[in-house]
Scaffold this motif. Structure first.
Motif, PDB file in Angstrom:
ATOM      1  N   LEU C 209     -36.654  36.242 -27.868  1.00 47.84           N
ATOM      2  CA  LEU C 209     -37.284  35.266 -26.969  1.00 47.84           C
ATOM      3  C   LEU C 209     -37.233  35.714 -25.514  1.00 47.84           C
ATOM      4  CD1 LEU C 209     -36.025  31.949 -28.604  1.00 47.84           C
ATOM      5  CD2 LEU C 209     -38.269  33.015 -28.819  1.00 47.84           C
ATOM      6  N   SER C 210     -36.064  36.136 -25.065  1.00 49.66           N
ATOM      7  CA  SER C 210     -35.958  36.565 -23.672  1.00 49.66           C
ATOM      8  C   SER C 210     -36.708  37.873 -23.459  1.00 49.66           C
ATOM      9  CB  SER C 210     -34.488  36.717 -23.274  1.00 49.66           C
ATOM     10  OG  SER C 210     -33.884  35.444 -23.168  1.00 49.66           O
ATOM     11  N   GLY C 211     -36.740  38.704 -24.507  1.00 50.14           N
ATOM     12  CA  GLY C 211     -37.484  39.963 -24.427  1.00 50.14           C
ATOM     13  C   GLY C 211     -38.945  39.715 -24.132  1.00 50.14           C
ATOM     14  N   ARG C 212     -39.514  38.690 -24.778  1.00 44.69           N
ATOM     15  CA  ARG C 212     -40.927  38.352 -24.571  1.00 44.69           C
ATOM     16  C   ARG C 212     -41.173  37.973 -23.100  1.00 44.69           C
ATOM     17  NH1 ARG C 212     -42.262  34.016 -28.791  1.00 44.69           N
ATOM     18  NH2 ARG C 212     -41.707  35.664 -30.242  1.00 44.69           N
ATOM     19  N   ILE C 213     -40.226  37.247 -22.539  1.00 41.82           N
ATOM     20  CA  ILE C 213     -40.374  36.807 -21.140  1.00 41.82           C
ATOM     21  C   ILE C 213     -40.344  38.023 -20.207  1.00 41.82           C
ATOM     22  CG2 ILE C 213     -39.180  35.531 -19.302  1.00 41.82           C
ATOM     23  CD1 ILE C 213     -38.311  33.585 -21.686  1.00 41.82           C
ATOM     24  N   LEU C 214     -39.399  38.940 -20.462  1.00 37.03           N
ATOM     25  CA  LEU C 214     -39.311  40.147 -19.637  1.00 37.03           C
ATOM     26  C   LEU C 214     -40.563  41.009 -19.814  1.00 37.03           C
ATOM     27  CD1 LEU C 214     -35.561  41.099 -20.242  1.00 37.03           C
ATOM     28  CD2 LEU C 214     -36.569  40.379 -18.077  1.00 37.03           C
ATOM     29  N   ASP C 215     -41.031  41.141 -21.067  1.00 37.65           N
ATOM     30  CA  ASP C 215     -42.213  41.969 -21.337  1.00 37.65           C
ATOM     31  C   ASP C 215     -43.406  41.473 -20.525  1.00 37.65           C
ATOM     32  OD1 ASP C 215     -40.720  43.385 -23.138  1.00 37.65           O
ATOM     33  OD2 ASP C 215     -41.592  42.458 -24.930  1.00 37.65           O
ATOM     34  N   THR C 216     -43.638  40.153 -20.577  1.00 34.08           N
ATOM     35  CA  THR C 216     -44.797  39.602 -19.888  1.00 34.08           C
ATOM     36  C   THR C 216     -44.650  39.744 -18.378  1.00 34.08           C
ATOM     37  OG1 THR C 216     -45.131  38.054 -21.691  1.00 34.08           O
ATOM     38  CG2 THR C 216     -46.254  37.550 -19.630  1.00 34.08           C
ATOM     39  N   ALA C 217     -43.443  39.469 -17.867  1.00 29.98           N
ATOM     40  CA  ALA C 217     -43.218  39.594 -16.421  1.00 29.98           C
ATOM     41  C   ALA C 217     -43.524  41.025 -15.974  1.00 29.98           C
ATOM     42  CB  ALA C 217     -41.783  39.211 -16.079  1.00 29.98           C
ATOM     43  N   ARG C 245     -31.797  47.381 -25.473  1.00 27.38           N
ATOM     44  CA  ARG C 245     -31.331  48.125 -26.651  1.00 27.38           C
ATOM     45  C   ARG C 245     -32.032  47.630 -27.912  1.00 27.38           C
ATOM     46  NH1 ARG C 245     -26.356  48.046 -24.481  1.00 27.38           N
ATOM     47  NH2 ARG C 245     -25.547  46.329 -25.742  1.00 27.38           N
ATOM     48  N   ALA C 246     -32.092  46.312 -28.064  1.00 26.48           N
ATOM     49  CA  ALA C 246     -32.651  45.736 -29.299  1.00 26.48           C
ATOM     50  C   ALA C 246     -34.152  45.995 -29.403  1.00 26.48           C
ATOM     51  CB  ALA C 246     -32.369  44.245 -29.338  1.00 26.48           C
ATOM     52  N   ASN C 247     -34.856  45.929 -28.291  1.00 27.86           N
ATOM     53  CA  ASN C 247     -36.320  45.998 -28.341  1.00 27.86           C
ATOM     54  C   ASN C 247     -36.858  47.378 -27.959  1.00 27.86           C
ATOM     55  OD1 ASN C 247     -35.919  43.316 -28.800  1.00 27.86           O
ATOM     56  ND2 ASN C 247     -36.797  42.603 -26.872  1.00 27.86           N
ATOM     57  N   HIS C 248     -35.959  48.320 -27.683  1.00 26.87           N
ATOM     58  CA  HIS C 248     -36.370  49.660 -27.240  1.00 26.87           C
ATOM     59  C   HIS C 248     -37.262  49.565 -26.002  1.00 26.87           C
ATOM     60  CE1 HIS C 248     -34.622  50.920 -30.977  1.00 26.87           C
ATOM     61  NE2 HIS C 248     -35.419  50.098 -31.628  1.00 26.87           N
ATOM     62  N   THR C 249     -36.824  48.778 -25.043  1.00 28.86           N
ATOM     63  CA  THR C 249     -37.559  48.678 -23.779  1.00 28.86           C
ATOM     64  C   THR C 249     -36.682  49.231 -22.668  1.00 28.86           C
ATOM     65  OG1 THR C 249     -36.741  46.415 -23.552  1.00 28.86           O
ATOM     66  CG2 THR C 249     -38.975  46.679 -24.417  1.00 28.86           C
ATOM     67  N   ARG C 250     -37.279  49.408 -21.499  1.00 29.73           N
ATOM     68  CA  ARG C 250     -36.501  49.948 -20.374  1.00 29.73           C
ATOM     69  C   ARG C 250     -36.712  49.071 -19.152  1.00 29.73           C
ATOM     70  NH1 ARG C 250     -37.678  56.255 -20.084  1.00 29.73           N
ATOM     71  NH2 ARG C 250     -35.947  56.150 -18.617  1.00 29.73           N
ATOM     72  N   HIS C 251     -36.579  47.773 -19.353  1.00 27.76           N
ATOM     73  CA  HIS C 251     -36.774  46.866 -18.215  1.00 27.76           C
ATOM     74  C   HIS C 251     -35.667  47.035 -17.198  1.00 27.76           C
ATOM     75  CE1 HIS C 251     -40.068  44.852 -20.093  1.00 27.76           C
ATOM     76  NE2 HIS C 251     -39.357  44.484 -21.144  1.00 27.76           N
TER      77      HIS C 251
END
Lengths: 184, 652, 299
Positions: C209-217, C245-251
Motif C-alpha cells: 500500500l505505501s509502495g503504491r503511494i511512493l510510486d505515484t508520487a 527492498r520488497a518492491n525492488h524500487t529505489r525511492h
C-alpha cells in the motif's frame, strides 16, 4: 461446495446482536460491492467485505467471526465514507472483532497480540511505551525478527525512548481498565 | 330525520378486527337512527341495492356508511342515495378501515372506536342540510406546460381533437431531453428523426399557440376557468422578424456562452439557435455572454441580420392566458454528479455524463458525432460505463431507481461499438432493470452481439494515472475487487425532479413528493390526474419515465382534458362559504385572508357586507375561522356541525 | 494575529516516533498565535487497539482526557494526530447519547460534558489564519519544491464525524503548501490507506500500500511527500527502505510533516524543526528550496 439449508445456517440472533452493537441497519445492504471495491486491503482478505455483509444477513456467525479479514481491516473508513446505504461498515468490522474475541475465534493472532501488547502498555504507564510494547509483542508471538532492521535507525534518530513516559496518575488509567473489566 | 347506518365488513378488511354487528347494534341506540345493519361490501352492487331498499322501506332521509376513506367511495355512495331520491349531501361516512381496522389489532378497542366514529357521523348528519350545485361555463382552451415529448404529445392530441392549446416552454426550443438524444432504445432509431416531425406539427398546427423562452408566473382561478400569467423572457431578437437563417451566429465574436443544449460539452456563441431542428427556429441572445449587453459595444449580429431583428433593448413581457385545464409536463433534470467526489467531482475531463456522451454521439453535436476524449481529442478505446450514479443511493438522498439508465447504457455500448469497432465497453451495474417490450432482449444484445462486458458491482473511485483513468470497482459475482484502466468514463446519471418543480407545483396548487416529483391523484387509478380539478400530469414530472411511457401519459392527459371539455358546463361544488347577512359587520377580514380572492365586499342597505363568489370559492374554510362574528360559514362544515361532532366524542 | 488558547493533546507518538511532528507543531502554532496548553497528565486515547477491542474501553480512555480539558479555560481541544483526533471526536459524538454517556462516566469516575469542540491542528491553523494571511509571513518561500499532499485516510473521514474538508478530495494541505510557495501536484492517493499499524504484523501489506503511494508520487515528479499523520509518515519514511527492498524500487523520497515545511517557510531553522529526525535524508530536497536551479544540476 456444500448446499446450505436456509433455516439451519441461520443463527437468528447474530444479525440482531451485530446490528445492536454497531447501531447499524444491515438489511439496507443490497450487495453493490462498493466496500470491496474501495477497500485497500481486499487483496489480502480471505472473505471480501461485501460477502461478510451478506454472511451477516444470513446469520453465518462462525464463518464471519473466524475470518482473517476482520483482523486485517485497517479502519481506514473508505467503506463507511462511500457506502450508498450509509452503513458504517468500519464500525461493524470493529464490532465483529469484539465478538470474535469473546467467542475465542481470533484468526489472525498476531494482530490481537499487538493490540493487547499496546493496551497492556497503556494500562501500565498511562501512555504507550513503544519499546516496551514491542518487547511484549515479541514475547507473546516469538517474532523476535519484527522490524529488527528498523530498531537501530529509530534508536539512532532518538525516536524510541528507552524509558517509558509514565503519567502522574497511572492509577486512574489502571482503574479505568479495572472497572471496564468488572462491567464486561 | 330518519337515519340509516350501514356498517361495511369490507370482506375481512374491517370485519377481521372490528365487530361490525356490534357497531350496527350500538348505532340503533343513537338519536334519529331508524335503521342500522352490517353489510359485506357496501360498495358492491348488492350492497348499494341494500341501501336503496332500506331508504325506501324505512323512509330514510339521511345515510351513514361506516367503511373506508371518503376519498375512496364518498362519490359512490352519494350517487347511490341520489338514485334513491335523497339529496346527496344528506350523507356521511365514518372511516373505520384506514382509521380503525388497518391500524389496530385489539378487536374490542377497535369496535369501541368504530362505534364512536359512527356516532360522530350521525351527530354531523343530523345537522346536515340539502345542498344544491349550480353550473358554470367552461373555457375550452388547455395549457400544456413543458415542450418535451410528453408535452408535445399532449398538445398535439388536444389540438387534433379540436381544442385550442397554449404550449409554454422554458427553453428557446421545444423538444426537451429527447431532442438531445442521438438514438433511442430498443430500436436504435434516430431520436430527432422521430421527434422532429412532431415538433414541426406543433409549429404548424392552427390550434396551437407556442410560447418559448417563457415560464408560468402565476395561476389563478379554478377548473374550467384558469387565469394564467406567462412571463416571456427577453430574447433580444424580434421573433416576428427572425427567419432563423443563422448568419448572426457565424459572426458573433463572443464564443464563451454556456452551451446548455450540448450539456456544456464546449461553449457556443452569445447569439444562438441551439440546433438545426429547433422549434421555433429563432435566435436568442444570452445576456450574460453578449458583448453588447455586458460592455455596451459590438452589435455585430445587428449589423449582419438581413431582417434587422436584433433588439438589444427588449425586456420581459407578461401575457395572460385564460384556459379551462392545465397539463403539467415539465420533465426531469439530470443528477448533478459532482456530488460524487470519489468520481472526481467534475475535476477529470474524461469523466462525462451519459447525456454529454449522447451529445458526443450525435452527428449534430459539438464533436460532429465523433467520439473523442474531451482532454486531448483522441479516440477512446476502453470505455467504462458506471450505472446508478445518483440512483439507488441513500447517501445523496436519491434512493429511487431512475428506471431508464440500464437501457440507455446498453444503447450507448452498442453505439460505441458502431462508432469505434475496436473499442471495448465495460459496464458496472448493480441490477439490470429492463422490464419493457423488447427491453431485456436489447440488453442481452449489447452483451452477446456487441461484446459489452458487464460487471456486477459499484465503482468505489476513479483515479487518474498516466493520462488514463483507473476505475476501481468490484465484481460481486466473483467476489473480488476489479480495476480497469479506461480512456473515457461515462456516468449513467439518474433523473431528479426538474429545477423549479416545487415552485410550479405551488402555483398550480398540486402536491409534490419529497424529491420534487408531482403527485398523481391515485398511484394506480389516477396516474395523470392531480388532486386539483382541471390540472393533469404527463411524463417525467411525476417520476422518471422512458419515452414510450411519457408519450402514453401525454395522450392519457389529453384524453382526460377531452373528457372534461366534453361537457359545456360544470357543476360547482356547493361546499362553499356563505355569509349570514344579519351577523356580518363588514370588517372585510375574510376578504383579506381568502387565498382565492373569492370574497367581494358589497353594500346592503347602506352597510358593507361580505359576499362569496361561489364559482371561485374552493371551500378551504380560512374565512370561516377568520370571521370574528361567525357570520361566514363553510357549507357542510359549519361551526354547529363540527361542534356536534366534538360533543359526540367528548360528552363530559 | 489574535491569540487563542487551546487544550493540546500531543498523542503518544509525539513523545517518541513522531517527536519532530510534536516539536514542529508547537513551533508553527506559536508563530501563528495559536496558544497550546498541554492537557495536564493526559493519557493515551487507546488508538486502534482500543476501539478494535471495545468501544466502551476506547471511549473511557478518551473521556478522561476530555474531562481534564473541560476544567481548562480553552476554546477547544486540538491534536496533530488524526488517529487521536478520530478517537476524541467519535467519543465526544457517541457521548451525546445519554445511556452511553452514563456508562462512560461510571468507568472514568469523573463528570464528562463532552461538549468542547475538537479539531485537528491543521483545521485550527487554517481557521485561525487564512492561507493568504500565512503567505504574508513567509520569509523563505518553498519555491521550486514540488510536493504531493498526503492527508491519510482518517483526517477527513468518516465525514459525519470529522466534519472537516472534503472526504474525497481534501484541499486544506494543498492550499497551505501553495501559500508557502511550493508547487502542489494533483495527487490521486490523497486519502488512500498506507497500511497503518499492520506493518508490525503483516509488513507485506504496508509495503504494497505505501509502495503504491511512493510510486505515484515519484511518477508525478514530486520532490517530497507532505504528511499530516504520524502513522502514515512512519510507514512512508522509516519503512521506505523495507518498501524498496520488497518492491525492488529505489525511492529516495523525503516525507515531511506539513508543520516542518511550514516552519521552514516561516523562517524557523532546520534544526529547530528536527529535519534530522527524518529517516530519508531531506538535505538534497531542502537545497532545492534555496536554489531551485540545483535540481537541474543534480540531474
Amino acid at each position: 461446495m456444500p448446499t446450505k439449508t436456509v433455516p439451519d445456517r441461520n443463527d437468528g440472533n447474530f444479525l440482531q446482536e451485530v446490528q445492536q452493537a454497531s447501531e447499524q441497519n444491515l438489511t439496507r445492504c443490497y450487495q453493490c460491492g462498493n466496500c470491496t471495491a474501495g477497500c485497500p486491503l481486499s487483496f489480502a482478505y480471505d472473505i471480501p467485505v461485501n460477502k461478510l455483509m451478506r454472511m451477516l444477513q444470513a446469520g453465518e456467525k462462525h464463518a464471519v467471526l473466524s475470518s482473517r479479514a476482520i483482523w486485517l481491516c485497517a479502519s481506514c473508513e473508505t467503506c463507511t465514507t462511500r457506502c450508498p446505504n450509509e452503513i458504517d461498515v468500519a464500525r461493524i468490522m470493529d464490532v465483529l472483532r469484539h465478538m470474535a474475541r469473546r467467542e475465542g475465534l481470533v484468526a489472525e493472532a498476531p494482530v490481537r497480540h499487538l493490540w493487547d501488547a499496546f493496551l497492556t502498555s497503556v494500562e501500565k504507564h498511562g501512555r504507550v511505551f513503544e519499546v516496551g510494547m514491542m518487547a511484549n509483542f515479541v514475547k507473546r508471538t516469538g517474532r523476535f525478527w519484527t522490524d529488527a532492521d528498523l530498531a537501530p535507525v529509530a534508536l539512532g534518530k532518538g525516536k524510541l525512548g528507552l524509558r517509558p513516559h509514565c503519567i502522574e496518575h497511572q492509577d486512574e488509567v489502571q482503574r479505568i481498565f479495572a472497572r471496564f473489566r468488572e462491567q464486561a | 330525520m330518519n337515519i340509516g347506518v350501514f356498517v361495511c365488513h369490507c370482506g375481512s378488511n374491517i370485519a377481521g378486527t372490528v365487530d361490525t354487528e356490534q357497531v350496527a347494534q350500538a348505532a340503533r341506540s343513537f338519536p334519529e337512527v331508524a335503521f342500522a345493519t352490517d353489510t359485506m361490501y357496501a360498495c358492491s352492487e348488492p350492497g348499494q341495492a341494500g341501501i336503496i331498499d332500506a331508504i325506501r322501506e324505512y323512509g330514510l332521509d339521511g345515510v351513514v356508511v361506516a367503511s373506508c376513506t371518503p376519498r375512496m367511495h364518498e362519490a359512490t355512495f352519494r350517487k347511490t342515495i341520489g338514485r334513491a331520491g335523497l339529496n346527496t349531501y344528506l350523507f356521511e361516512m365514518a372511516n373505520i378501515r384506514e382509521h380503525v381496522s388497518w391500524i389496530g389489532k385489539d378487536k374490542e378497542a377497535n369496535t369501541n372506536k368504530a362505534i364512536d366514529l359512527v356516532q360522530i357521523a350521525v351527530e354531523k348528519l343530523r345537522r346536515n342540510t340539502a345542498l344544491f350545485s349550480s353550473e358554470f361555463e367552461i373555457n375550452k382552451r388547455v395549457m400544456v406546460i413543458g415542450g418535451g415529448v410528453a408535452g408535445i404529445q399532449a398538445a398535439l392530441d388536444c389540438a387534433d381533437g379540436g381544442l385550442e392549446v397554449v404550449l409554454v416552454e422554458r427553453e428557446s426550443t421545444i423538444g426537451g431531453k429527447m431532442a438531445k438524444l442521438d438514438k433511442t432504445f430498443p430500436t436504435v432509431d434516430c431520436s430527432s428523426c422521430i421527434l422532429g416531425p412532431r415538433m414541426v406539427d406543433i409549429a404548424q398546427h392552427p390550434n396551437i399557440t407556442l410560447h418559448a423562452m417563457a415560464e408560468v408566473e402565476s395561476v389563478d382561478g379554478f377548473v374550467g376557468n384558469f387565469d394564467v400569467k406567462v412571463r416571456k423572457k427577453a430574447t433580444y431578437v424580434d421573433w416576428e422578424a427572425c427567419t432563423g437563417c443563422g448568419q448572426c451566429m457565424e459572426k458573433c465574436p463572443s464564443r464563451k456562452a454556456e452551451d446548455r443544449f450540448n450539456e456544456h460539452v464546449g461553449t457556443t456563441t452569445a447569439i444562438n439557435i441551439p440546433f438545426p431542428q429547433a422549434i421555433p427556429k429563432k435566435a436568442v441572445i444570452d445576456p450574460g455572454a453578449c458583448i453588447m449587453l455586458t460592455k455596451g459595444k459590438c452589435g455585430a449580429c445587428a449589423k449582419l441580420c438581413p431582417t434587422q431583428a436584433i433588439r438589444f433593448e427588449q425586456e420581459d413581457t407578461v401575457v395572460q392566458e385564460q384556459v379551462g385545464a392545465i397539463i403539467a409536463a415539465t420533465g426531469y433534470d439530470l443528477f448533478d454528479f459532482t456530488l460524487y467526489g470519489e468520481y472526481g467531482g467534475g475535476r477529470y475531463p474524461d469523466v462525462v455524463t451519459s447525456m454529454q456522451y449522447e451529445r458526443m454521439l450525435s452527428a449534430s453535436g459539438p464533436t460532429g458525432g465523433h467520439l473523442v476524449r474531451p482532454s486531448d481529442g483522441k479516440e477512446p478505446k476502453d470505455i467504462v460505463f458506471i450505472q446508478c450514479v445518483g440512483s439507488r443511493d441513500h447517501s445523496v438522498n436519491r434512493p429511487y431507481c431512475s428506471g431508464f439508465c440500464c437501457m440507455y447504457t446498453a444503447k450507448q455500448t452498442i453505439l460505441t461499438k458502431d462508432h469505434i469497432p475496436d473499442s471495448q465497453s465495460y459496464v458496472f451495474y448493480m441490477d439490470i432493470r429492463s422490464p419493457g417490450k423488447l427491453y431485456d432482449e436489447f440488453t442481452r444484445r449489447a452483451m452477446e452481439e456487441y461484446g459489452a462486458k458487464y460487471i456486477r458491482g459499484r465503482v468505489s473511485t476513479i483515479q487518474p494515472r498516466n493520462g488514463r483513468y483507473v476505475v476501481k470497482g468490484a465484481d460481486t459475482l466473483m467476489g473480488s475487487p476489479v480495476e480497469i484502466e479506461a480512456d473515457l468514463v461515462v456516468l449513467a446519471v439518474g433523473a431528479e425532479a426538474s429545477r423549479g418543480a416545487g415552485a410550479l407545483a405551488e402555483k398550480l396548487r398540486i402536491s409534490y413528493d419529497g424529491y420534487g416529483f408531482f403527485m398523481e391523484g391515485h398511484p394506480k387509478l389516477k396516474p395523470v390526474e392531480t388532486n386539483t380539478a382541471g390540472v393533469y400530469l404527463a411524463g417525467s414530472c411525476q417520476g422518471p419515465k422512458d419515452i414510450p411511457s411519457s408519450v402514453a401519459q401525454g395522450s392519457a392527459a389529453a384524453s382526460k382534458v377531452q373528457a372534461l371539455f366534453s361537457r359545456d358546463k360544470l357543476a360547482s361544488d356547493p361546499q362553499v362559504s356563505s355569509v349570514a347577512l344579519q351577523r356580518c359587520v363588514g370588517c372585510a377580514k375574510c376578504a383579506s385572508t381568502c387565498p382565492f380572492g373569492a370574497i367581494e365586499m358589497t353594500e346592503f342597505r347602506g352597510m358593507p357586507k361580505a359576499s362569496v363568489v361561489e364559482t371561485v370559492c374552493q371551500g378551504c374554510g380560512v374565512c370561516a375561522v377568520t370571521c370574528p362574528q361567525g357570520a361566514i360559514q363553510l357549507q357542510h362544515f359549519t361551526d354547529n356541525q363540527i361542534l356536534a361532532e366534538v360533543n359526540a366524542l367528548c360528552p363530559y | 494575529m489574535s491569540v487563542t488558547q487551546y487544550a493540546y493533546y500531543p498523542g503518544c507518538s509525539g513523545m517518541g516516533s513522531s517527536i519532530e511532528y510534536d516539536i514542529s507543531t508547537r513551533a508553527l502554532c506559536k508563530s501563528l498565535g495559536v496558544e497550546l496548553l498541554d492537557i495536564p497528565d493526559w493519557n493515551c486515547c487507546g488508538s486502534t487497539p482500543a476501539h478494535a477491542s471495545d468501544h466502551l474501553l476506547s471511549a473511557s480512555l478518551v473521556a478522561r482526557n476530555l474531562a481534564i480539558a473541560e476544567s481548562m479555560d480553552v476554546a477547544g481541544i486540538i491534536t496533530p494526530c488524526p488517529s487521536c483526533l478520530k478517537n476524541l471526536k467519535t467519543t465526544s459524538l457517541r457521548m451525546q447519547r445519554k445511556a452511553f454517556h452514563d456508562k462512560v462516566e461510571s468507568i472514568v469516575e469523573r463528570p464528562v460534558r463532552a461538549d468542547l469542540p475538537i479539531k485537528s491542528v491543521l483545521q485550527t491553523v487554517l481557521e485561525h489564519c487564512e492561507p493568504e494571511a500565512i503567505a504574508s509571513h513567509v520569509s523563505r518561500p518553498l519555491k521550486g519544491l514540488k510536493v504531493v499532499p498526503y492527508y491519510g485516510c482518517i483526517m477527513n473521514r468518516p465525514p459525519d464525524v470529522m466534519t472537516f474538508d472534503d472526504p474525497e478530495n481534501p484541499t486544506s494541505l494543498d492550499r497551505l503548501m501553495t501559500a508557502l510557495g511550493a508547487e502542489v501536484l494533483p495527487f490521486p492517493h490523497k486519502v488512500d490507506c498506507c497500511g497503518a499499524s499492520l506493518g508490525l504484523v503483516r509488513r507485506d501489506l504496508v509495503t504494497t500500500l505505501s509502495g503504491r503511494i511512493l510510486d505515484t508520487a515519484a511518477a508525478l515528479g514530486a520532490h517530497a511527500i507532505v504528511a499530516a499523520c504520524p502513522m502514515c509518515q512512519m510507514n512512508l519514511d522509516m519503512r521506505q527502505s523495507q518498501i524498496n527492498r520488497a518492491n525492488h524500487t529505489r525511492h529516495h523520497m523525503p516525507v515531511f510533516y506539513y508543520t516542518q515545511l511550514a516552519g521552514l517557510a516561516l523562517g524557523q531553522s532546520e534544526s529547530c524543526l528536527c529535519m534530522d529526525k527524518l529517516c530519508v535524508n531531506p538535505a538534497d530536497t531542502l537545497r532545492l528550496v534555496d536554489c531551485p536551479a540545483a535540481e537541474e544540476r543534480t540531474r
